[in-house]
Design an enzyme around this catalytic site. Structure first.
Site, PDB file in Angstrom:
ATOM      1  N   GLY A  94       1.326  -7.676   6.128  1.00 60.30           N
ATOM      2  CA  GLY A  94       2.568  -7.536   7.164  1.00 60.30           C
ATOM      3  C   GLY A  94       3.920  -7.901   6.647  1.00 60.30           C
TER       4      GLY A  94
ATOM      5  CD  GLU B  10      -2.817  -5.256   6.169  1.00 60.17           C
ATOM      6  OE1 GLU B  10      -3.058  -4.697   4.879  1.00 60.17           O
ATOM      7  OE2 GLU B  10      -1.527  -5.334   6.522  1.00 60.17           O
TER       8      GLU B  10
END
Ligand SMILES: CC(C)=CC(=O)SCCNC(=O)CCNC(=O)[C@H](O)C(C)(C)COP(=O)(O)OP(=O)(O)OC[C@H]1O[C@@H](n2cnc3c(N)ncnc32)[C@H](O)[C@@H]1OP(=O)(O)O
Length: 258
Positions: free
Chosen positions: A109, A132
Site C-alpha cells: 500500500g 503482498e
C-alpha cells in the site's frame, strides 16, 4: 480536530504531510488513512496552499497496509467495507498537485499511495515493491494496474508475482520516479518543487494536471482532443493574458488565479 498518525505543516504555499507512525514503519492503518483524507480535505479548502508534499521517514515512506489490522478481517468484512479502496482514493481525487517524497521502503500500500500521487521524487535509499504475494494476498489499491502502467508488464508482473523490490535507480530507469536526490536533500527538493508549482497560476496548474491524468483513462485521440479543448479554455483565463503579456514585456507575471 488533530491528527494521530501524521504531521501537518504549511511551508510557504505548500501543505506538507509527514506520515508519522515510526514504530510500525508508517504501516497504513485505518486511522492513518482517515487522518490523511482529512488533511487533504483541509489543504484543498485552503486557498493559500497551491501544492502538497507527502513524505515519510528516512527508513520508510510506508511499509504497506497494516498487516496486523488486516489479519483480523474476513471476506465479508473486506467486501462489505469495500476495503481497501475507500478512503485511499481520496489521494487520487485531490485536485491540487501532490508530490510523493519517498525515502526507504514504499511497499504494498505504500507503493500504491506513492503511485496515486502526481509524481514521485525518490531518495537514494528508496525501495519500491508489491510484496503482498508473500503474505498470501495481492495488491488491493491499484498496485497491479498503476505499476504496470508505470514500468510495463514484464517488470510489474515479476514484482507482483515474486515480491521483488526495486531500488531507486531501477525505479528511475523504469519511469516510476521522476528523479533521485540524496536523502538529506529529499524534503527540501520536494518542497522547492512544490513551491515552484504553487507559484504558478492555480487554475492553469489544475488544468495541466487534469490533462496528464486523462491520458491514463482514455485513447490517444480522445486525450489529444480533450487536451486541445482545455488548452482553448486557458485562453478564457486572465492568467493566460497575464502570462503572455509578461513574457512579451520581459517581466515576471502577476497571477490572479482567475
Ligand atoms: C494487502 C494489501 C492490499 C496491501 C499491503 O500493503 S500488504 C503489506 C505489504 N508490505 C509488506 O509485506 C512489508 C511488511 N514489512 C516488512 O517486510 C518489513 O517490516 C520491512 C522489510 C519493511 C522492514 O524490515 P525490518 O526488519 O527493518 O523491520 P521490522 O522489524 O520488520 O518492522 C518494524 C516494525 O514495523 C512493523 N511493520 C512493518 N511493516 C508492517 C506492516 N505492513 N503492517 C504492520 N506492521 C508492520 C513490524 O511488525 C515491526 O513492529 P513490531 O516489532 O511491533 O512487530
Amino acid at each position: 480536530m488533530g491528527y494521530e498518525y501524521i504531521l501537518v505543516e504549511k511551508k510557504e504555499s505548500v501543505g506538507l504531510i509527514t506520515l508519522n507512525r515510526p514504530k510500525a514503519l508508517n504501516a497504513l492503518c485505518a486511522g492513518l488513512i482517515d487522518d490523511l483524507g482529512r488533511a487533504l480535505d483541509d489543504m484543498e479548502a485552503d486557498d493559500d496552499i497551491g501544492a502538497v508534499v507527502l513524505t515519510g521517514s528516512e527508513k520508510a515512506f510506508a511499509a504497506g497496509a497494516d498487516i496486523k489490522e488486516m489479519s483480523e478481517k474476513d471476506f465479508m468484512d473486506v467486501y462489505l467495507q469495500d476495503f481497501i479502496t475507500k478512503g485511499w482514493e481520496r489521494i487520487t481525487t485531490c485536485r491540487k498537485p501532490i508530490i510523493a517524497a519517498v525515502a526507504g521502503y514504499a511497499l504494498g500500500g505504500g507503493c500504491e499511495v506513492a503511485m496515486m500521487c502526481d509524481f514521485i521524487i525518490a531518495g537514494e535509499n528508496a525501495k519500491f515493491g508489491q510484496p503482498e504475494i508473500t503474505i498470501g494476498t495481492i495488491p488491493g489499491s491499484g498496485g497491479t494496474q498503476r505499476l504496470t502502467r508505470f514500468v510495463g508488464k514484464s517488470k510489474a508482473m515479476e514484482m507482483c508475482l515474486t515480491g521483488r523490490l526495486m531500488d531507486a535507480e531501477e525505479a528511475e530507469r523504469s519511469g516510476l520516479v521522476s528523479r533521485i536526490v540524496p536523502n538529506d536533500e529529499l524534503l527540501s527538493d520536494a518542497l522547492k518543487t512544490a513551491q515552484q508549482i504553487a507559484g504558478l497560476s492555480r487554475p492553469i496548474v489544475l488544468m495541466a494536471k487534469e490533462c496528464v491524468n486523462r491520458s491514463y483513462e482514455t485513447t490517444l485521440s480522445e486525450g489529444v482532443r480533450y487536451e486541445r479543448r482545455v488548452f482553448h479554455s486557458t485562453f478564457a483565463t486572465e492568467d493566460q493574458k497575464e502570462g503572455m503579456a509578461a513574457f512579451a514585456e520581459k517581466r515576471q507575471p502577476k497571477w490572479k488565479n482567475r
